[in-house]
Write a protein that holds these residues in place. Structure first.
Motif, PDB file in Angstrom:
ATOM      1  N   VAL A 188       0.875  -1.154   0.000  1.00  0.00           N
ATOM      2  CA  VAL A 188       0.000   0.000   0.000  1.00  0.00           C
ATOM      3  C   VAL A 188       0.923   1.217   0.000  1.00  0.00           C
ATOM      4  O   VAL A 188       1.776   1.356   0.872  1.00  0.00           O
ATOM      5  N   VAL A 189       0.764   2.072  -1.001  1.00  0.00           N
ATOM      6  CA  VAL A 189       1.579   3.282  -1.093  1.00  0.00           C
ATOM      7  C   VAL A 189       0.913   4.344  -0.222  1.00  0.00           C
ATOM      8  O   VAL A 189      -0.254   4.692  -0.419  1.00  0.00           O
ATOM      9  N   MET A 190       1.662   4.839   0.775  1.00  0.00           N
ATOM     10  CA  MET A 190       1.143   5.800   1.745  1.00  0.00           C
ATOM     11  C   MET A 190       1.927   7.100   1.658  1.00  0.00           C
ATOM     12  O   MET A 190       3.143   7.094   1.557  1.00  0.00           O
ATOM     13  N   ASP A 191       1.222   8.209   1.738  1.00  0.00           N
ATOM     14  CA  ASP A 191       1.846   9.530   1.816  1.00  0.00           C
ATOM     15  C   ASP A 191       1.794   9.961   3.279  1.00  0.00           C
ATOM     16  O   ASP A 191       0.717  10.199   3.825  1.00  0.00           O
ATOM     17  N   MET A 192       2.972  10.060   3.897  1.00  0.00           N
ATOM     18  CA  MET A 192       3.050  10.393   5.311  1.00  0.00           C
ATOM     19  C   MET A 192       3.240  11.890   5.552  1.00  0.00           C
ATOM     20  O   MET A 192       3.369  12.320   6.696  1.00  0.00           O
ATOM     21  N   ASN A 193       3.265  12.684   4.483  1.00  0.00           N
ATOM     22  CA  ASN A 193       3.301  14.144   4.639  1.00  0.00           C
ATOM     23  C   ASN A 193       1.977  14.607   5.227  1.00  0.00           C
ATOM     24  O   ASN A 193       0.928  14.008   4.986  1.00  0.00           O
ATOM     25  N   HIS A 194       2.020  15.697   5.982  1.00  0.00           N
ATOM     26  CA  HIS A 194       0.769  16.313   6.422  1.00  0.00           C
ATOM     27  C   HIS A 194       0.020  16.755   5.166  1.00  0.00           C
ATOM     28  O   HIS A 194       0.640  17.210   4.204  1.00  0.00           O
ATOM     29  N   PRO A 195      -1.305  16.618   5.135  1.00  0.00           N
ATOM     30  CA  PRO A 195      -2.054  17.016   3.929  1.00  0.00           C
ATOM     31  C   PRO A 195      -1.815  18.464   3.488  1.00  0.00           C
ATOM     32  O   PRO A 195      -1.972  18.787   2.331  1.00  0.00           O
ATOM     33  N   LEU A 196      -1.406  19.338   4.403  1.00  0.00           N
ATOM     34  CA  LEU A 196      -1.156  20.734   4.061  1.00  0.00           C
ATOM     35  C   LEU A 196       0.331  21.064   3.948  1.00  0.00           C
ATOM     36  O   LEU A 196       0.705  22.235   3.866  1.00  0.00           O
ATOM     37  N   ALA A 197       1.184  20.031   3.924  1.00  0.00           N
ATOM     38  CA  ALA A 197       2.621  20.262   3.744  1.00  0.00           C
ATOM     39  C   ALA A 197       2.857  20.954   2.412  1.00  0.00           C
ATOM     40  O   ALA A 197       2.206  20.650   1.416  1.00  0.00           O
ATOM     41  N   GLY A 198       3.771  21.915   2.405  1.00  0.00           N
ATOM     42  CA  GLY A 198       4.095  22.651   1.191  1.00  0.00           C
ATOM     43  C   GLY A 198       3.161  23.803   0.892  1.00  0.00           C
ATOM     44  O   GLY A 198       3.305  24.476  -0.121  1.00  0.00           O
ATOM     45  N   SER A 199       2.222  24.074   1.779  1.00  0.00           N
ATOM     46  CA  SER A 199       1.235  25.134   1.553  1.00  0.00           C
ATOM     47  C   SER A 199       1.423  26.309   2.506  1.00  0.00           C
ATOM     48  O   SER A 199       1.731  26.122   3.689  1.00  0.00           O
ATOM     49  N   VAL A 200       1.193  27.508   1.991  1.00  0.00           N
ATOM     50  CA  VAL A 200       1.043  28.698   2.823  1.00  0.00           C
ATOM     51  C   VAL A 200      -0.406  28.668   3.302  1.00  0.00           C
ATOM     52  O   VAL A 200      -1.329  28.467   2.503  1.00  0.00           O
ATOM     53  N   LEU A 201      -0.615  28.861   4.595  1.00  0.00           N
ATOM     54  CA  LEU A 201      -1.962  28.830   5.155  1.00  0.00           C
ATOM     55  C   LEU A 201      -2.453  30.252   5.401  1.00  0.00           C
ATOM     56  O   LEU A 201      -1.732  31.065   5.983  1.00  0.00           O
ATOM     57  N   THR A 202      -3.654  30.542   4.968  1.00  0.00           N
ATOM     58  CA  THR A 202      -4.260  31.856   5.182  1.00  0.00           C
ATOM     59  C   THR A 202      -5.515  31.670   6.025  1.00  0.00           C
ATOM     60  O   THR A 202      -6.424  30.924   5.636  1.00  0.00           O
ATOM     61  N   PHE A 203      -5.535  32.319   7.174  1.00  0.00           N
ATOM     62  CA  PHE A 203      -6.689  32.284   8.063  1.00  0.00           C
ATOM     63  C   PHE A 203      -7.392  33.632   7.999  1.00  0.00           C
ATOM     64  O   PHE A 203      -6.774  34.680   8.204  1.00  0.00           O
ATOM     65  N   VAL A 204      -8.702  33.600   7.723  1.00  0.00           N
ATOM     66  CA  VAL A 204      -9.524  34.811   7.664  1.00  0.00           C
ATOM     67  C   VAL A 204     -10.722  34.552   8.571  1.00  0.00           C
ATOM     68  O   VAL A 204     -11.442  33.567   8.379  1.00  0.00           O
ATOM     69  N   GLY A 205     -10.911  35.416   9.574  1.00  0.00           N
ATOM     70  CA  GLY A 205     -12.046  35.180  10.456  1.00  0.00           C
ATOM     71  C   GLY A 205     -12.199  36.207  11.546  1.00  0.00           C
ATOM     72  O   GLY A 205     -11.753  37.350  11.417  1.00  0.00           O
ATOM     73  N   GLU A 206     -12.805  35.759  12.658  1.00  0.00           N
ATOM     74  CA  GLU A 206     -13.123  36.646  13.777  1.00  0.00           C
ATOM     75  C   GLU A 206     -12.990  35.879  15.085  1.00  0.00           C
ATOM     76  O   GLU A 206     -13.328  34.699  15.175  1.00  0.00           O
ATOM     77  N   VAL A 207     -12.516  36.589  16.116  1.00  0.00           N
ATOM     78  CA  VAL A 207     -12.429  36.019  17.459  1.00  0.00           C
ATOM     79  C   VAL A 207     -13.820  36.083  18.084  1.00  0.00           C
ATOM     80  O   VAL A 207     -14.414  37.157  18.195  1.00  0.00           O
ATOM     81  N   ILE A 208     -14.352  34.931  18.466  1.00  0.00           N
ATOM     82  CA  ILE A 208     -15.673  34.850  19.084  1.00  0.00           C
ATOM     83  C   ILE A 208     -15.551  35.035  20.601  1.00  0.00           C
ATOM     84  O   ILE A 208     -16.376  35.686  21.226  1.00  0.00           O
ATOM     85  N   GLU A 209     -14.494  34.476  21.171  1.00  0.00           N
ATOM     86  CA  GLU A 209     -14.268  34.573  22.621  1.00  0.00           C
ATOM     87  C   GLU A 209     -12.767  34.562  22.890  1.00  0.00           C
ATOM     88  O   GLU A 209     -12.022  33.853  22.219  1.00  0.00           O
ATOM     89  N   ASN A 210     -12.342  35.357  23.871  1.00  0.00           N
ATOM     90  CA  ASN A 210     -10.954  35.351  24.340  1.00  0.00           C
ATOM     91  C   ASN A 210     -10.980  35.801  25.795  1.00  0.00           C
ATOM     92  O   ASN A 210     -11.164  36.972  26.088  1.00  0.00           O
ATOM     93  N   ARG A 211     -10.860  34.820  26.684  1.00  0.00           N
ATOM     94  CA  ARG A 211     -10.935  35.090  28.126  1.00  0.00           C
ATOM     95  C   ARG A 211     -10.032  34.107  28.855  1.00  0.00           C
ATOM     96  O   ARG A 211      -9.545  33.136  28.275  1.00  0.00           O
ATOM     97  N   ASP A 212      -9.820  34.352  30.132  1.00  0.00           N
ATOM     98  CA  ASP A 212      -9.041  33.417  30.931  1.00  0.00           C
ATOM     99  C   ASP A 212      -9.763  32.070  30.980  1.00  0.00           C
ATOM    100  O   ASP A 212     -10.986  32.017  31.137  1.00  0.00           O
ATOM    101  N   ALA A 213      -8.992  31.003  30.826  1.00  0.00           N
ATOM    102  CA  ALA A 213      -9.559  29.656  30.928  1.00  0.00           C
ATOM    103  C   ALA A 213      -9.800  29.314  32.389  1.00  0.00           C
ATOM    104  O   ALA A 213      -9.020  29.705  33.268  1.00  0.00           O
ATOM    105  N   THR A 214     -10.874  28.593  32.645  1.00  0.00           N
ATOM    106  CA  THR A 214     -11.153  28.148  34.016  1.00  0.00           C
ATOM    107  C   THR A 214     -10.297  26.917  34.324  1.00  0.00           C
ATOM    108  O   THR A 214      -9.860  26.207  33.412  1.00  0.00           O
ATOM    109  N   PRO A 215     -10.059  26.651  35.596  1.00  0.00           N
ATOM    110  CA  PRO A 215      -9.318  25.428  35.952  1.00  0.00           C
ATOM    111  C   PRO A 215      -9.979  24.169  35.393  1.00  0.00           C
ATOM    112  O   PRO A 215      -9.299  23.233  34.982  1.00  0.00           O
ATOM    113  N   GLU A 216     -11.309  24.140  35.349  1.00  0.00           N
ATOM    114  CA  GLU A 216     -12.031  22.982  34.821  1.00  0.00           C
ATOM    115  C   GLU A 216     -11.767  22.810  33.325  1.00  0.00           C
ATOM    116  O   GLU A 216     -11.622  21.687  32.835  1.00  0.00           O
ATOM    117  N   GLU A 217     -11.747  23.917  32.585  1.00  0.00           N
ATOM    118  CA  GLU A 217     -11.458  23.855  31.145  1.00  0.00           C
ATOM    119  C   GLU A 217     -10.037  23.375  30.897  1.00  0.00           C
ATOM    120  O   GLU A 217      -9.795  22.559  30.001  1.00  0.00           O
TER     121      GLU A 217
END
Length: 187
Positions: free
Chosen positions: A127-156
Motif C-alpha cells: 500500500v503506497v502511503m503519503d506520510m506528509n501532512h495534507p497541508l505540507a508545502g502550503s502557505v496557510l491563510t486564516f480569515v475570520g473573527e475572534v468569538i471569545e478570548n478570556r481566561d480559561a477556568t481550571p475545569e477547562e
C-alpha cells in the motif's frame, strides 16, 4: 505585556491553502455557531496561529498568512512510502472500504507514536502511503473573527489535559463515561 497563557479562545474562520504553484483553495471552515476552540499555552495549535490569535480581543477580525516553514513544512517526496499490505490486515482480511485511494488511515510506528497517512495507491503486495501532512508545502491563510478570548477556568484546563492524555472528554467529566457525566453531549 499581558500573559497569553491559558486563555480560552474560540474563533470562526476560513482556512485557505496556497500551494507552490500559487493555487489557492479553501480547505476548512469553522463557523460562528460551531467555532474552533482551544486553550492557549497548551501546544494544541500551530505556534504561529496561536501567537496571532491570542493578541486579539473578542470581536476582532483577522486575516494572516502562515508561511510553509511555520505551518506544516515542505512536501517531502521521501515521505511517500510503500508499506507491506499485510500490516493492514485484520483477521486475515483488508478492509477495502478503509484502505482505498484518498483515505486517511491512522497508523502507529515501532515506538508507539500515532500518525496519519493518506492512501495513494493499493498494489498487489504493498500500500503506497503519503506520510506528509495534507497541508505540507502550503502557505496557510486564516480569515475570520475572534468569538471569545478570556481566561480559561481550571475545569477547562483540566478537561483539555484529560482530552490530550486520552483520559476523558473535554467537557469537564473525569470518569471516562462522558455520556453519563455530560448528558451525552461530549464530542
Amino acid at each position: 505585556m499581558k500573559s497569553t497563557q491559558n486563555k480560552y479562545i474560540t474563533v470562526a474562520y476560513k482556512l485557505y491553502a496556497t500551494d507552490e504553484g500559487g493555487d489557492r483553495d479553501m480547505v476548512e471552515e469553522a463557523k460562528a455557531d460551531h467555532p474552533f476552540q482551544f486553550i492557549s499555552g497548551m501546544g494544541t495549535t500551530l505556534d504561529f496561529f496561536e501567537n496571532e490569535i491570542t493578541k486579539l480581543a473578542k470581536g476582532e477580525k483577522f486575516d494572516f498568512d502562515i508561511p510553509v516553514d511555520e505551518a506544516y513544512g515542505m512536501y517531502i517526496d521521501e515521505y511517500v512510502i510503500d508499506l507491506p499490505k499485510n500490516i493492514f490486515e485484520v483477521d486475515g482480511r483488508i478492509d477495502t472500504e478503509m484502505i482505498k485511494e484518498g483515505n486517511i488511515v491512522p497508523l502507529m510506528d515501532a515506538e508507539g507514536r500515532r500518525m496519519n497517512g493518506v492512501v495513494v495507491e493499493v498494489k498487489e503486495e504493498v500500500v503506497v502511503m503519503d506520510m506528509n501532512h495534507p497541508l505540507a508545502g502550503s502557505v496557510l491563510t486564516f480569515v475570520g473573527e475572534v468569538i471569545e478570548n478570556r481566561d480559561a477556568t481550571p475545569e477547562e484546563i483540566q478537561g483539555m489535559i484529560n482530552m490530550m492524555s486520552g483520559g476523558g472528554c473535554n467537557c469537564g467529566c473525569d470518569s471516562g463515561d462522558c455520556d453519563s457525566d455530560c448528558g451525552g453531549s461530549c464530542h
